[in-house]
Design a protein around this motif. Sequence first.
Motif, PDB file in Angstrom:
ATOM      1  N   ILE A 165     -10.211 -37.339 -47.190  1.00 26.74           N
ATOM      2  CA  ILE A 165     -11.538 -36.726 -47.283  1.00 26.74           C
ATOM      3  C   ILE A 165     -11.622 -35.455 -46.451  1.00 26.74           C
ATOM      4  O   ILE A 165     -11.363 -35.464 -45.248  1.00 26.74           O
ATOM      5  CB  ILE A 165     -12.626 -37.762 -46.880  1.00 26.74           C
ATOM      6  N   ASP A 166     -12.002 -34.366 -47.121  1.00 31.45           N
ATOM      7  CA  ASP A 166     -12.124 -33.067 -46.457  1.00 31.45           C
ATOM      8  C   ASP A 166     -13.521 -32.957 -45.829  1.00 31.45           C
ATOM      9  O   ASP A 166     -14.257 -31.993 -46.053  1.00 31.45           O
ATOM     10  CB  ASP A 166     -11.896 -31.944 -47.482  1.00 31.45           C
ATOM     11  N   ALA A 167     -13.849 -33.976 -45.016  1.00 34.06           N
ATOM     12  CA  ALA A 167     -15.150 -34.059 -44.357  1.00 34.06           C
ATOM     13  C   ALA A 167     -14.987 -35.102 -43.247  1.00 34.06           C
ATOM     14  O   ALA A 167     -13.866 -35.313 -42.774  1.00 34.06           O
ATOM     15  CB  ALA A 167     -16.230 -34.468 -45.342  1.00 34.06           C
ATOM     16  N   GLY A 168     -16.073 -35.744 -42.847  1.00 30.97           N
ATOM     17  CA  GLY A 168     -15.995 -36.690 -41.751  1.00 30.97           C
ATOM     18  C   GLY A 168     -15.978 -38.137 -42.200  1.00 30.97           C
ATOM     19  O   GLY A 168     -16.260 -38.467 -43.352  1.00 30.97           O
ATOM     20  N   VAL A 169     -15.637 -39.013 -41.259  1.00 33.22           N
ATOM     21  CA  VAL A 169     -15.616 -40.451 -41.493  1.00 33.22           C
ATOM     22  C   VAL A 169     -16.203 -41.107 -40.244  1.00 33.22           C
ATOM     23  O   VAL A 169     -16.172 -40.523 -39.159  1.00 33.22           O
ATOM     24  CB  VAL A 169     -14.167 -40.915 -41.775  1.00 33.22           C
ATOM     25  N   ARG A 170     -16.756 -42.317 -40.377  1.00 33.23           N
ATOM     26  CA  ARG A 170     -17.286 -43.012 -39.204  1.00 33.23           C
ATOM     27  C   ARG A 170     -16.929 -44.486 -39.241  1.00 33.23           C
ATOM     28  O   ARG A 170     -16.299 -44.931 -40.196  1.00 33.23           O
ATOM     29  CB  ARG A 170     -18.801 -42.816 -39.099  1.00 33.23           C
ATOM     30  N   ASP A 171     -17.336 -45.215 -38.215  1.00 31.31           N
ATOM     31  CA  ASP A 171     -16.945 -46.629 -38.064  1.00 31.31           C
ATOM     32  C   ASP A 171     -15.429 -46.755 -37.962  1.00 31.31           C
ATOM     33  O   ASP A 171     -14.835 -47.705 -38.483  1.00 31.31           O
ATOM     34  CB  ASP A 171     -17.446 -47.478 -39.245  1.00 31.31           C
ATOM     35  N   VAL A 172     -14.798 -45.817 -37.283  1.00 28.58           N
ATOM     36  CA  VAL A 172     -13.327 -45.793 -37.309  1.00 28.58           C
ATOM     37  C   VAL A 172     -12.711 -46.991 -36.594  1.00 28.58           C
ATOM     38  O   VAL A 172     -11.602 -47.404 -36.924  1.00 28.58           O
ATOM     39  CB  VAL A 172     -12.753 -44.465 -36.728  1.00 28.58           C
ATOM     40  N   ARG A 173     -13.410 -47.581 -35.610  1.00 27.98           N
ATOM     41  CA  ARG A 173     -12.855 -48.772 -34.982  1.00 27.98           C
ATOM     42  C   ARG A 173     -12.813 -49.923 -35.978  1.00 27.98           C
ATOM     43  O   ARG A 173     -11.815 -50.635 -36.086  1.00 27.98           O
ATOM     44  CB  ARG A 173     -13.667 -49.166 -33.734  1.00 27.98           C
ATOM     45  N   ASP A 174     -13.890 -50.054 -36.766  1.00 31.96           N
ATOM     46  CA  ASP A 174     -13.910 -51.094 -37.809  1.00 31.96           C
ATOM     47  C   ASP A 174     -12.822 -50.822 -38.848  1.00 31.96           C
ATOM     48  O   ASP A 174     -12.086 -51.738 -39.235  1.00 31.96           O
ATOM     49  CB  ASP A 174     -15.276 -51.123 -38.500  1.00 31.96           C
ATOM     50  N   LEU A 175     -12.719 -49.586 -39.287  1.00 33.28           N
ATOM     51  CA  LEU A 175     -11.723 -49.264 -40.317  1.00 33.28           C
ATOM     52  C   LEU A 175     -10.316 -49.552 -39.801  1.00 33.28           C
ATOM     53  O   LEU A 175      -9.456 -50.025 -40.555  1.00 33.28           O
ATOM     54  CB  LEU A 175     -11.840 -47.797 -40.728  1.00 33.28           C
ATOM     55  N   THR A 176     -10.095 -49.277 -38.534  1.00 29.22           N
ATOM     56  CA  THR A 176      -8.784 -49.540 -37.939  1.00 29.22           C
ATOM     57  C   THR A 176      -8.503 -51.036 -37.924  1.00 29.22           C
ATOM     58  O   THR A 176      -7.403 -51.487 -38.281  1.00 29.22           O
ATOM     59  CB  THR A 176      -8.731 -48.961 -36.511  1.00 29.22           C
ATOM     60  N   GLU A 177      -9.523 -51.820 -37.524  1.00 32.78           N
ATOM     61  CA  GLU A 177      -9.346 -53.284 -37.518  1.00 32.78           C
ATOM     62  C   GLU A 177      -9.118 -53.837 -38.925  1.00 32.78           C
ATOM     63  O   GLU A 177      -8.339 -54.769 -39.122  1.00 32.78           O
ATOM     64  CB  GLU A 177     -10.563 -53.962 -36.879  1.00 32.78           C
ATOM     65  N   ASP A 222     -17.444 -29.107 -44.226  1.00 29.59           N
ATOM     66  CA  ASP A 222     -18.371 -30.191 -43.940  1.00 29.59           C
ATOM     67  C   ASP A 222     -17.726 -31.217 -43.027  1.00 29.59           C
ATOM     68  O   ASP A 222     -16.508 -31.462 -43.129  1.00 29.59           O
ATOM     69  CB  ASP A 222     -18.794 -30.876 -45.255  1.00 29.59           C
ATOM     70  N   GLU A 223     -18.523 -31.800 -42.134  1.00 27.26           N
ATOM     71  CA  GLU A 223     -17.983 -32.826 -41.243  1.00 27.26           C
ATOM     72  C   GLU A 223     -18.825 -34.100 -41.250  1.00 27.26           C
ATOM     73  O   GLU A 223     -18.607 -34.978 -40.421  1.00 27.26           O
ATOM     74  CB  GLU A 223     -17.894 -32.278 -39.806  1.00 27.26           C
ATOM     75  N   HIS A 224     -19.784 -34.189 -42.145  1.00 27.79           N
ATOM     76  CA  HIS A 224     -20.603 -35.403 -42.188  1.00 27.79           C
ATOM     77  C   HIS A 224     -19.736 -36.665 -42.327  1.00 27.79           C
ATOM     78  O   HIS A 224     -18.725 -36.654 -43.022  1.00 27.79           O
ATOM     79  CB  HIS A 224     -21.547 -35.353 -43.388  1.00 27.79           C
ATOM     80  N   GLY A 225     -20.219 -37.729 -41.719  1.00 28.79           N
ATOM     81  CA  GLY A 225     -19.543 -39.018 -41.815  1.00 28.79           C
ATOM     82  C   GLY A 225     -19.875 -39.670 -43.143  1.00 28.79           C
ATOM     83  O   GLY A 225     -20.754 -40.525 -43.220  1.00 28.79           O
ATOM     84  N   MET A 226     -19.135 -39.305 -44.176  1.00 26.95           N
ATOM     85  CA  MET A 226     -19.486 -39.706 -45.554  1.00 26.95           C
ATOM     86  C   MET A 226     -19.023 -41.100 -45.905  1.00 26.95           C
ATOM     87  O   MET A 226     -19.348 -41.595 -46.994  1.00 26.95           O
ATOM     88  CB  MET A 226     -18.842 -38.723 -46.540  1.00 26.95           C
ATOM     89  N   PHE A 227     -18.257 -41.730 -45.055  1.00 27.97           N
ATOM     90  CA  PHE A 227     -17.598 -42.988 -45.400  1.00 27.97           C
ATOM     91  C   PHE A 227     -17.524 -43.838 -44.147  1.00 27.97           C
ATOM     92  O   PHE A 227     -17.158 -43.349 -43.078  1.00 27.97           O
ATOM     93  CB  PHE A 227     -16.187 -42.669 -45.919  1.00 27.97           C
TER      94      PHE A 227
END
Lengths: 232, 232, 232, 232, 232, 232
Positions: free
Chosen positions: F112-124, F89-94
């Motif tokens: 997570i053995d899937a996808g993540v999103r908002d990575v710029r925010d998470l990085t900040e 799975d690659e859905h952006g679950m988080f």
Amino acid sequence: MEKIAVRNIRRAAAQDITALESLGVATVHEAQGRKGLMRSYMRPIFTGARIAGSAITVLNHPGDNWMLHVAMELCQQGDVLVVGVSDEDEHGMFGDLLATLAMARGVRGLVIDAGVRDVRDLTEMGFPVWSKAIWSQGTVKATVGSVNVPIMCAGAAIKPGDVVIADDDGVCVVPRDAAGSVAQKGKARADNEESKRARLQAGELSLDIYDMREPLADAGLTYVDSVDEING
Amino acid sequence: MEKIAVRNIRRAAAQDITALESLGVATVHEAQGRKGLMRSYMRPIFTGARIAGSAITVLNHPGDNWMLHVAMELCQQGDVLVVGVSDEDEHGMFGDLLATLAMARGVRGLVIDAGVRDVRDLTEMGFPVWSKAIWSQGTVKATVGSVNVPIMCAGAAIKPGDVVIADDDGVCVVPRDAAGSVAQKGKARADNEESKRARLQAGELSLDIYDMREPLADAGLTYVDSVDEING
Amino acid sequence: MEKIAVRNIRRAAAQDITALESLGVATVHEAQGRKGLMRSYMRPIFTGARIAGSAITVLNHPGDNWMLHVAMELCQQGDVLVVGVSDEDEHGMFGDLLATLAMARGVRGLVIDAGVRDVRDLTEMGFPVWSKAIWSQGTVKATVGSVNVPIMCAGAAIKPGDVVIADDDGVCVVPRDAAGSVAQKGKARADNEESKRARLQAGELSLDIYDMREPLADAGLTYVDSVDEING
Amino acid sequence: MEKIAVRNIRRAAAQDITALESLGVATVHEAQGRKGLMRSYMRPIFTGARIAGSAITVLNHPGDNWMLHVAMELCQQGDVLVVGVSDEDEHGMFGDLLATLAMARGVRGLVIDAGVRDVRDLTEMGFPVWSKAIWSQGTVKATVGSVNVPIMCAGAAIKPGDVVIADDDGVCVVPRDAAGSVAQKGKARADNEESKRARLQAGELSLDIYDMREPLADAGLTYVDSVDEING
Amino acid sequence: MEKIAVRNIRRAAAQDITALESLGVATVHEAQGRKGLMRSYMRPIFTGARIAGSAITVLNHPGDNWMLHVAMELCQQGDVLVVGVSDEDEHGMFGDLLATLAMARGVRGLVIDAGVRDVRDLTEMGFPVWSKAIWSQGTVKATVGSVNVPIMCAGAAIKPGDVVIADDDGVCVVPRDAAGSVAQKGKARADNEESKRARLQAGELSLDIYDMREPLADAGLTYVDSVDEING
Amino acid sequence: MEKIAVRNIRRAAAQDITALESLGVATVHEAQGRKGLMRSYMRPIFTGARIAGSAITVLNHPGDNWMLHVAMELCQQGDVLVVGVSDEDEHGMFGDLLATLAMARGVRGLVIDAGVRDVRDLTEMGFPVWSKAIWSQGTVKATVGSVNVPIMCAGAAIKPGDVVIADDDGVCVVPRDAAGSVAQKGKARADNEESKRARLQAGELSLDIYDMREPLADAGLTYVDSVDEING
């Protein structure tokens, strides 16, 4: 990597193994709550085979098939060899000579998260193999692994003596302790499916057999007569 | 995801569908200007089948086959089920029970950008399937998708009622409106190929049949007698 | 990319090619020190074929099969076409028309690091192909490549006139100069295996036939009677 | 493949494009009902960039970047180049010279379902690219494709003039007609998320904010105090 | 697998290596006729590094890094380690300790068709690595391979003493004999690009700089003013 | 799939977790006998982070992140969320909202053995994530999974309360019971490496430090002075 070969393992009851074999992978997998399935890249070298047996587990170093030779001595009539590797691997770890020995010892088949070769010979001999790849690349005998310890194989965890079921759908693992109860649940499931099959053959919709219309509506499904209705 | 099931779709003329089926995927794909081909990972579960039919399109959530049950009611004799998923997926969304119902309703076959299971049964039943994977992993019925809306399947865009052609070469989609003209162009192409085949069988070179020698020279191809000529 | 077609190549002796063919991929690969094997993704379009022949090498631009037409003229009875591409590619570069011409010219088969189409026709014609993919996607004739220059194909380096062996296990390349010695070593290996096979059929363990017990102990393998011995 | 270059396209309103850019990929994708997302293999060559613009679409033959040169003339200030290929491809179709021209013409960035090269230069120039691969493999200029026709790019369908949004999360396409409404929905969504963020920051559970406890119980979730409760 | 370590190799002239380093991968690859490029999966563990050096080639068994220790002794100031494996492999064959030794011996960097680990340490040490994977999986020292024999690495053939160039674009190999001529051609190419860059920066189209308009028309490109013109 | 959320889990001692964190993935993995490593596709969204914590395990249905919300309530200061899915799975679950809540509750990071999103925010925000993919594709909340049951994540088996260590090298799992002994062995290993590092920095060869010359000769390694010696 541990370097252990375990001589004796506990096996499931023969009648449970036979029952699981006749049920096949898809039904067994459902009957035990959708666990124990190996990944979809595990494919049979020829179609039509269906086997079940007690797992003799083998843990190899990549490109090294030494432990397969060790495992042969520890197999009994009706066992299935299950081979994991400590990294992704496609070496042809098994060919016609090892298959000759395996058949002489009554091994039912091989499940290997790596490569296999001599597949034309194996097909003619009727020795079934489920593998990640068909590749002739030869192996060394340099690094000791283990036999009959818990391993990972194609995404599934398996312990020695667990029951392995394999057919054209792939490979499934049933823990030894659960063999009896899963066989029982599987038979119940198969019987239930049989009764459904006749109704479906007669064209009765699964929507009606399984009472899905109301849950679908509750979940938001809307029927429209034609696509024109949507577009306006 | 929309949650719509469209009851009625327009279909191409039966004679055009039949014509496209007899032409096969490679010729149809060429005849319509090399469009509409699904990706190469779509493989048949058994070889030798060739089908064409009107697409009943299904859009599923990953790991959820609920919409396949909804779709069954909307199929007519000669239709082909085409299943897309909103993410990459390999769940075994279709097995022998759904195939039993599909055959009872006259469905020609299944094209699914996910997994299928019970493939030995499906093979014995003669129900052809083109899929991304063979995997037993079971599905839930929890998330509503759509039936008969435009979908993506294995890299191809397809609308309900478009004609799907599938054989050992893979799967191709012809828009409903274009079925007649593509069938006509395909026949012309097949006839033309037939006339070429005799000359090629006689050993005449395609270089000469297609007048390629001059364009090759213009594009810079140089002939040398032997590799010694280059190195020395 | 060079733009050269070399008219004449040196070939290995016919008897060596025949000997290599009868040995098959796995044995030949071992006999020459485990070199020359193509990657495992090269699969036959139908099972049971085994061929060997002198390589006519073709280097194509992706999505362009022009050089295959040039190569046809340079083939002799018994040759094998081997096609590399300058990038990863799955286009269907070869189909029933080119196969018709190839058979008319006595070509034994095709090994292509790209796609092939019309596989049902090719299967009926009995023309064997080992390819990376089955895909109908059509090609252009716009960019000139080369024929009979050294190429890479599926991870193996191959020069024109090298011997290509292909069967259900995959594809292996033997340098032209080495054909005789590899054939000889292969026969010795096959004879040796034959003598082992009888002992294995009788159930004698490979551990004993190959004297592995002492090296295994030296390398650290420990036998235990049961898993209880480890845990408790 | 068609061979057409369309000179003029319709573009979305500048304020809508600006609004979509400030929302970012994840929010825009949600706001338009989870459509239009390119596959996850499309990655930026450097992090931190966020762009939106009108798509100038380019359809290339594999290994051929001729149409990119054609496309340059048809770009306006603020446009984004979107490149599809008729097969899977990783050639380095774009480098520092084309980037120099693109920047001179006011192009915002490049989205390419193939390879890119000179990435250190592009990073220094601050020209953002989302690509399938970084690879230096050079291209030819031999086969004509199209500019400003509907294309497929990394699993998404896109028409010239559609709005492309790209950031560290990937790439999303909004149809030109929908730009205004999606921007509006996106802003509403962002405002709503802002109000939730404060409560979450204070440690309030999403289970409570979104009233999930009852639906979870209805769907069968059971809480146990410890794993001992299950096993024993 | 051969088991040979070659102590002395011939190297290219230092000034040619320096020249190739300053040109970078993309230019060098073009200058030598688009050969010698490794596959795109070879990525640097940190960005911004650019190196060139004489290749010390290492052939490892999968999961075994023994030959890397042997290779260290045979490296000179300015060399680059290039590691191939006899199967696909991702083991972490190289970490901070080997990097410490490599730096002490003046090695410029590592190119490895397998895995690497301790990448945070390597980044802090400024030791550049191009690898297939970052993975901690440990290796054994059980099977002897070779050092300074011809190997395959990530799809490229490389001999000891060939020049390896690596930067953010990937890795390219220049045969030792060709280093001088490729450096010369590369400089000419870079100079030529420099003169084009100014014109492109001024917005002059590559269509005009390279006189592409007529060949495009000859090859069939048609311009239309708008998409309406096509559709009707 | 079971539908259970376990409220209380046992955790390893805080000092052992801290010790494992300071050792890092590569050393911990070695110290516990090369077990417990997740596959190499698990990559951090930003470099430089190193964490360790007690695993709160989450088993999701593909494309469904409902259980992540359930898990939040069961996290304590210092825990790490570990998410498995029942299929690839690659859905952006988080994304940023869940990260806000996770940080509020003291969660150290996400695996997570899937996808993540908002990575710029998470990085900040400085919230570290190791994931299979970065993808915005949204999820549903329709199918109940489990929290704090044993799961598979990226090829590793993990139980609730096991210690997860993650850094730029990837992710490793240490069973709760073993945390103390592995931390101890890891420190011994790190100390030993430290003493080796000084010798290596001085240019002493690992061949000598580890006494490899004799075993290499025994295993068949032959040194030659130059390649001429082999060929001629």
